[in-house]
Design a protein around this motif. Structure first.
Motif, short mmCIF file in Angstrom:
data_model
loop_
_atom_site.label_atom_id
_atom_site.label_comp_id
_atom_site.label_asym_id
_atom_site.label_seq_id
_atom_site.Cartn_x
_atom_site.Cartn_y
_atom_site.Cartn_z
N LYS A 5 39.08 31.53 50.11
CA LYS A 5 40.48 32.02 49.70
C LYS A 5 40.57 33.25 48.92
N GLN A 63 41.62 36.72 49.67
CA GLN A 63 42.58 37.62 48.95
C GLN A 63 42.42 38.91 48.31
N ARG A 88 42.16 41.63 50.88
CA ARG A 88 43.50 41.86 51.49
C ARG A 88 44.09 42.96 50.48
N GLU A 89 44.06 42.74 49.42
CA GLU A 89 44.43 43.50 48.03
C GLU A 89 44.16 44.97 48.07
#
Length: 872
Positions: A615, A619, A622-623
């Protein structure tokens, strides 16, 4: 003067005279299989001395971390008992690679000792090699040492060689007379004596010859200097202590030991030895773990394990029964942390490794004590009064028991120890460990380039295509001027965009071409001196040295590799976030199709932790963080908080790769421009690969999408087979497995009932041969286990007699013979089944009361079963 000040004065002195300050290399030697550990200052310069490498500087100064414990140079067993033996020490050294020679080396050493450190010149003695008149005259005429304080010594003391062949030369040693109270009281006590009076301080090696296989020595074109001054030794002189252990480099650790055990160091000889052992071993343990060595059962890890366990054993002598070493190691950080910041950076990790190993060893000690107790009981039954040498060695080698622990256990038992047998086993082990390994220099084919200091310019950080001249072509390990279509070659160019395998990242592939040829490049690697070597096959045409080529990297593979490499940096961050800051990278593999990441952790990673790691990584992807790179000095990189990796060797200038404010690592690999380019991250597996080391394998981008699609397809099919929704699949499978287990129980119960009923109806099958009940029968079973159960039931039924059962299972014959206890002196089950097995084309055997066999020819099973009657 403190130990830290003494180190600084040495470094600053030679910096003032133009020497390049070189950081200490790792205790794990780089590309040198001949050494277990770095054990001298010159190790990191070995390739320069052999002519395999040229650097941008011709003089250097270092303070080198060294360990002598294991292999040829092993001081382990002497530590604690002598004034000067240590497993870990620092070697201060100045080096010249053809710049200056004897005169300057002699002048520097004398000036620093007398003026820099303020030693009394009248107490300094010098030794030179027997026939080294040049050195003798320099000391006498240039420095002014009186002739009666210059001693000529032989080859063993004052001649140095790197190996059987290679650079070598005479050496000159500076000694200090510490006075009669340090002497041995022998009338002939002088420089060269083994006592502590004439203490050797500084060894100056004059590397002026090259020795060949015949032993012939030829002068080197550029003689070099290699010197070594032990920091602990010079500090003991400066602080006027009897041994190294009374200096400020050791005393705080020994004071911590006193606090822990409630005893004073010098209240007894036993306490003194134990305290010194723990102090020394705390230093060695901290530095070895900081350099990536972990306790294990072989190689460097085994030596570290022995060091830790030796410290723990001596701790027990002081009454320390619980883990304590992490407390003493904390003092090592206080003393050495400023000079070696990697200690503090790795403190949490080092503590975890040490605590885990201590705990394990305390459990092992209990197992070892039990083994010793069991062995003593067995010896008592055999009325033997000597504990065998091989048992003593097993306890020593496997469980870390020293002979004195065994002696303590048996001292009131009227037992003696076979010390000769133990020493013999120890000698055999040492002989096995002394197998010769050759130092691999640079291949002869490339030496002409490395001697000139030529290195390939890497342009691949900015481009995947470039143009370059050819420097060298290698075919069949020989240098050639040209090669043609079909030839497998290695090729070196002036510059290249192809990344050479290093730091866990696989080398690039692609093509070289011009209007005359096309070369398929399968892999790229580098030699120790920095040449990028491209390996491949000429697909068409002919190539010659000095040709200019277009170099084109396989862009798809490169981008996939870059995605995986950047993902390892994010994964490293996520692991530390979820598992703790003891996590350190201990190895990696980054290729175009996957990534493998090894890290330190002391328990299995749970499913929930894996989910959290995935996760966090996705994350951060994606940032879409920008991946920034910056070149800086190693010191600046350390101060910036950048993470250095165990397996890497770093120069003075390093490349730092950063993502946002969460990841900053020293890394020479290629990376994607933004984290979002990775797309997706998926873990495939997590497993343990060694004590305290775990491994994660993962994929990114399109490969991760493929894996997820494959998982979804499996779920879809499973859902269809089970006639259930995807979310209910685990529950449905669990229900089916429970039902299966219940049915298997019922089947086994039914089989038992059938077999019991079968056993009740065998009276007609029992024959009486010479007063012996004999039952020979073909039965229907599925496996040998069922055959044994049935034979036991028949045995209970006939009470006394001989049984031979046979069955056919999976196209093979199975046989079992049982002889009741009252008949085993006359008939042996093993003999009966063995002869029957020959008839079905097999063999077997066993005990006198029960034996099993098998054969490949079940057609003759009836014949085999009938054979028992004639046999009886």
């Amino acid at each position: 003067m403190t130990g830290n000040e003494a180190r600084k004065i040495f470094i600053e002195y030679f910096k003032k005279y133009g020497h390049h300050i070189v950081r200490s290399s790792s205790l794990v030697p780089d590309n040198d299989p001949t050494l277990l550990f770095t054990n001298a200052g010159m190790v990191q310069f070995k390739r320069i001395f052999t002519g395999d490498e040229k650097r941008e500087y011709s003089t250097a100064v270092t303070s080198q971390k060294c360990v002598r414990a294991g292999g040829k140079h092993n001081d382990l067993e002497n530590v604690g008992y002598t004034a000067r033996h240590q497993t870990f020490f620092e070697m201060l050294g100045n080096f010249s690679f053809g710049e200056y020679f004897k005169e300057k080396a002699v002048e520097f050493a004398w000036d620093l000792l007398t003026n820099g450190y303020g030693l009394d010149a009248s107490k300094l003695w010098v030794s030179v090699y027997l026939d080294d008149d040049e050195a003798y005259e320099l000391w006498r005429d240039k420095v002014g040492v009186p002739e009666d304080r210059i001693v000529r010594l032989g080859e063993e003391e004052n001649f140095w060689s790197m190996g059987d062949t290679g650079p070598c030369g005479p050496c000159s040693e500076i000694h200090i007379d510490r006075g009669e109270e340090f002497g041995c009281d022998r009338k002939d006590c002088a420089v060269g004596c083994e006592c502590d009076r004439y203490l050797e301080l500084w060894n100056l090696v004059f590397m002026q010859y090259e020795k060949d296989e015949t032993g012939t020595m030829k002068p080197l074109p550029k003689p070099s200097i290699d010197t070594g001054l032990g920091l602990e030794r010079i500090v003991s002189v400066l602080q006027d202590t009897k041994t190294n252990y009374e200096t400020d480099l050791f005393v705080p650790i020994m004071e911590r030991v006193e606090e822990l055990c409630g005893k004073r160091t010098y209240e007894s000889r036993q306490t003194e030895v134990a305290t010194k052992v723990i102090a020394d071993h705390s230093r060695a343990t901290a530095f070895l773990i900081a350099d990536g060595v972990l306790p294990s059962n072989d190689g460097r890890g085994y030596v570290l394990r022995r060091i830790i366990r030796r410290a723990v054993r001596y701790g027990r002598n002081l009454g320390l029964k619980k883990p304590f070493l992490h407390h003493t190691i904390e003092k090592v950080f206080d003393i050495m942390g400023d000079a070696y910041p990697e200690l503090r950076e790795s403190s949490s990790f080092i503590f975890n490794v040490v605590k885990n190993e201590e705990k394990q060893f305390l459990e092992t000690l209990d197992i070892g004590i039990k083994l010793l107790d069991d062995s003593i009981k067995k010896l008592g039954k055999e009325k033997t009064k000597i504990i065998p040498g091989d048992l003593i060695f097993k306890l020593y080698d496997t469980f870390g028991f020293p002979v004195d622990i065994i002696q303590d256990v048996v001292k009131d038992m009227d037992l003696s120890l076979d010390i000769d047998g133990f020493n013999k086993a120890m000698g055999e082990q040492k002989k096995r460990s002394k197998s010769k390994i050759k130092f691999e220099g640079v291949s002869e084919a490339y030496k002409s380039l490395t001697k000139q200091g030529i290195k390939t310019l890497f342009t691949g950080y900015k481009t995947c295509e470039d143009e370059s001249d050819i420097l060298i072509i290698i075919k069949d390990d020989k240098r050639v001027e040209s090669a043609k279509s079909g030839d497998r070659i290695e090729i070196v160019t002036v510059k290249t965009p192809f990344y050479a395998e290093s730091g866990g990242q696989s080398g690039d592939s692609g093509v070289f071409y011009n209007d005359k040829c096309r070369i398929r490049i399968d892999s790229t690697f580098s030699n120790p001196s920095g040449l990028s070597i491209h390996k491949g096959e000429i697909e068409k045409g002919e190539v010659s040295v000095k040709d200019k080529l277009e170099l084109k990297v396989d862009i798809d593979k490169r981008k996939s590799t870059e995605n995986n490499h950047t993902a390892t940096h994010i994964l490293h961050y996520a692991l530390r976030e979820v598992l703790g800051d003891h996590v350190k990278q201990s190895g990696s593999l980054v290729s175009s199709d996957r990534l493998r990441f090894d890290f330190t952790h002391f328990s299995q990673v749970t499913d929930d932790e894996i989910e959290e790691i995935i996760k966090i990584v996705n994350q951060r992807i994606r940032e879409n963080y920008s991946v920034k790179t910056k070149e800086m000095s190693m010191d600046d990189a350390s101060k910036s908080g950048a993470t250095a990796l165990f397996e890497e060797k770093y120069g003075d200038q390093v490349r730092v790769v950063s993502l946002g404010d969460f990841s900053k690592e020293l890394c020479g690999g290629t990376h994607t421009e933004r984290s979002g380019d990775i797309g997706l991250f998926k873990i495939l597996s997590e497993e343990g690969i060694a004590s305290g080391v775990r491994r994660i394998e993962a994929v990114t981008g399109a490969k991760a999408v493929d894996e997820i699609n494959f998982d979804n397809l499996l779920l879809k099919k499973s859902s269809a087979y089970l006639k259930n929704s995807k979310k209910n699949i685990p529950e449905k499978i669990n229900s089916l497995l429970k039902e299966k287990r219940q049915l298997l129980k019922e089947i086994e119960s039914l089989k038992t009932k059938i077999a019991s009923k079968f056993a009740d109806n065998i009276d007609n099958d029992i024959k009486n041969i010479n007063g012996i009940k004999v039952l020979s029968k073909k039965v229907e079973i599925e496996n040998p286990s069922q055959l044994r159960d049935l034979a036991d039931k028949f045995k209970n039924k006939i009470k006394s007699g001989v049984i031979l059962l046979g069955a056919e299972s999976n196209g093979k014959a199975l046989l079992i013979s049982i002889v009741t206890d009252d008949l085993t002196k006359k008939y042996r089950a093993g003999d009966i089944v063995r002869k029957a097995a020959l008839i079905v084309g097999g063999g077997g055997g066993g005990r006198s009361d029960m034996a099993q066999a098998g054969g490949s020819n079940p057609v003759n099973l009836d014949k085999a079963l009938n054979s028992v009657y004639d046999l009886i």
